[in-house]
Design an enzyme around this catalytic site. Structure first.
Site, short mmCIF file in Angstrom:
data_model
loop_
_atom_site.label_atom_id
_atom_site.label_comp_id
_atom_site.label_asym_id
_atom_site.label_seq_id
_atom_site.Cartn_x
_atom_site.Cartn_y
_atom_site.Cartn_z
N LYS A 198 6.18 22.27 -15.21
CA LYS A 198 6.73 22.16 -13.86
C LYS A 198 6.44 20.74 -13.38
O LYS A 198 5.29 20.33 -13.30
CB LYS A 198 6.09 23.19 -12.95
N LYS A 251 10.98 23.54 -15.38
CA LYS A 251 11.45 23.43 -14.00
C LYS A 251 11.22 22.02 -13.48
O LYS A 251 10.12 21.50 -13.68
CB LYS A 251 10.67 24.43 -13.16
#
Ligand code: PBG
Length: 328
Positions: A198, A251
Site C-alpha cells: 500500500k 493499492k
C-alpha cells in the site's frame, strides 16, 4: 500487397475481437466498498465521489439488494463512528457501525461476502493509522502497540460475522498479529486479505473526505510505501505471505500496474487490486466535464488492472461496471 503478418485480420469484426480477447471482466471479479455511518436515517453523498455516499445501517438494504442482484460477490466496509479518541477504541466497539453493518448484511444477504477493512485512522482523533508516541511533538506512529489494537478490531469484526478481514494500516507484523488473535478466539477459518503493498498515495484524497480520516498533522509516509519503490513492494508482499496472508492486495491500482504484474508473476496467492477513490474521482470529473467517455474509460481502467494480473478489483465502479458489461 502480400503481407504474411496482418494482425488487423483478427480485429475486423466484433465477433473476431471477442474470440481472441485475452482478458475478461465479470461481476465475480469485483468488490464494492461501502461507507457505513453511525446513526440512523443517513444517506450523505460524498462530494468528490459522485454516486457514492455514507449510509447508516438502516439505509443500506437497497444497496445490498442491488449488489446481490448484480452478483457482485463481496463488499468492503469502512466505518464512520460517532466518537474518536487517541487510541481508536471505537474500532472494536461491537455496537459500532462496522460490526452493526456486518450483522445486518449477513442477515439480509448471507451469500454476500463481507470484508472488513482493519485500520485505526477512522477511529483515532488524530487520524493516523496507529497510536502515537507519548513524547510531546514527536508525532511518531508506534508500530508494536498498534498491533494489539488492530488484532482486537479484527476479532471484533470476525465476532460480528465478517467473512474476511483486510488490514490496511501498514504496520509491520500486522498480519501475524491478527492471525494469532483470530486463531486464539476460534476464528481459524476467517481469511486475511492483506493490503500488502500500500503506497502513500495522493490518489486517496477523496477517500479521506468519505471516511473522515484525514491525518490532523503530517502524512502517512512513515508507514505507507514510497511510490518510487518496486523491489520494496515485493519484500512487503513476501513478509505478508510468510505471516499467513490468504490473499494479497496492491493499492492503488492504475498507477501501480507494474507492481500488480510483478506480484502476480511471483506469488500463487489470490491477488486483489484497489482502484482507489482518486482513480474513480478523476474519471468522474473528466466525464462530468464532457472530456471523457465515462463508461469506456472506466471499463478500460478495470480491464487493464485485470490484464496486469489482478484476480479481484475493489472498485467504486463495481455496480456500474456490471451493468455496462451486461449491455455489451
Ligand atoms: C485506511 C484506508 C485508506 C484507504 C483504504 N483504507 C486511506 C488511507 O490510507 O489514507 C483509501 C481508499 C481509497 O482511496 O479509495 N487506512
Amino acid at each position: 500487397m502480400n503481407l504474411l503478418n496482418r494482425p488487423r485480420r483478427l480485429r475486423r469484426t466484433a465477433a473476431l475481437r471477442r474470440m481472441v480477447r485475452e482478458t475478461s471482466l465479470s461481476a465475480a471479479d469485483l468488490i464494492a466498498p461501502l461507507f457505513i455511518a453511525a446513526g440512523q436515517g443517513i444517506v450523505r453523498p460524498i462530494g468528490a465521489m459522485p454516486g457514492q455516499a455514507q449510509r447508516s445501517v438502516d439505509q443500506i438494504d437497497s444497496e445490498i439488494d442491488a449488489l446481490s442482484e448484480l452478483r457482485i460477490p463481496a463488499v468492503l466496509l469502512f466505518g464512520i463512528p460517532t466518537y474518536k479518541d487517541a487510541g481508536g477504541s471505537g474500532a472494536w466497539d461491537a455496537s459500532g457501525p462496522v460490526p452493526s453493518a456486518i450483522r445486518a448484511i449477513k442477515r439480509r444477504a448471507p451469500e454476500l461476502l463481507v470484508i472488513a477493512d482493519v485500520c485505526m485512522c477512522e477511529y483515532t482523533d488524530h487520524g493516523h493509522c496507529g497510536v502515537l508516541s507519548p513524547e510531546p511533538g514527536s508525532g511518531d506512529v508506534l508500530n508494536d502497540p498498534t498491533l494489539e489494537l488492530l488484532a482486537r478490531a479484527a476479532v471484533a469484526y470476525a465476532d460480528a460475522g465478517a467473512d474476511i478481514v483486510a488490514p490496511s494500516a501498514m504496520m509491520d507484523g500486522q498480519v501475524a498479529a491478527i492471525r494469532a488473535d483470530l486463531d486464539a478466539s476460534g476464528h481459524h477459518d476467517v481469511p486475511i486479505m492483506a493490503y500488502a503493498a500500500k503506497f502513500a498515495s495522493a490518489f486517496y484524497g477523496p477517500f479521506r473526505e468519505a471516511a473522515e480520516s484525514t491525518p490532523q498533522f503530517g502524512d502517512r509516509r512513515a508507514y505507507q510505501m514510497d511510490p518510487a519503490n518496486a523491489r520494496e513492494a515485493l519484500r512487503e508482499v513476501a513478509l505478508d505471505a510468510a505471516e499467513g496472508a490468504d490473499m494479497l492486495m496492491v493499492k492503488p491500482a492504475g498507477a501501480y500496474l507494474d507492481i500488480i504484474s510483478a506480484v502476480r508473476a511471483r506469488y500463487e496467492l489470490p491477488l486483489a487490486a484497489y482502484q482507489v477513490s482518486g482513480e474513480y474521482a478523476m474519471i468522474k470529473a473528466a466525464a462530468q466535464n464532457g472530456w471523457i467517455d465515462e463508461r469506456r474509460a472506466a471499463l478500460e481502467s478495470l480491464i487493464a488492472i485485470k490484464r496486469a494480473g489482478a484476480d479481484m478489483i475493489i472498485s467504486y465502479y463495481a455496480k456500474d461496471a456490471v451493468r455496462w458489461l451486461a449491455q455489451e
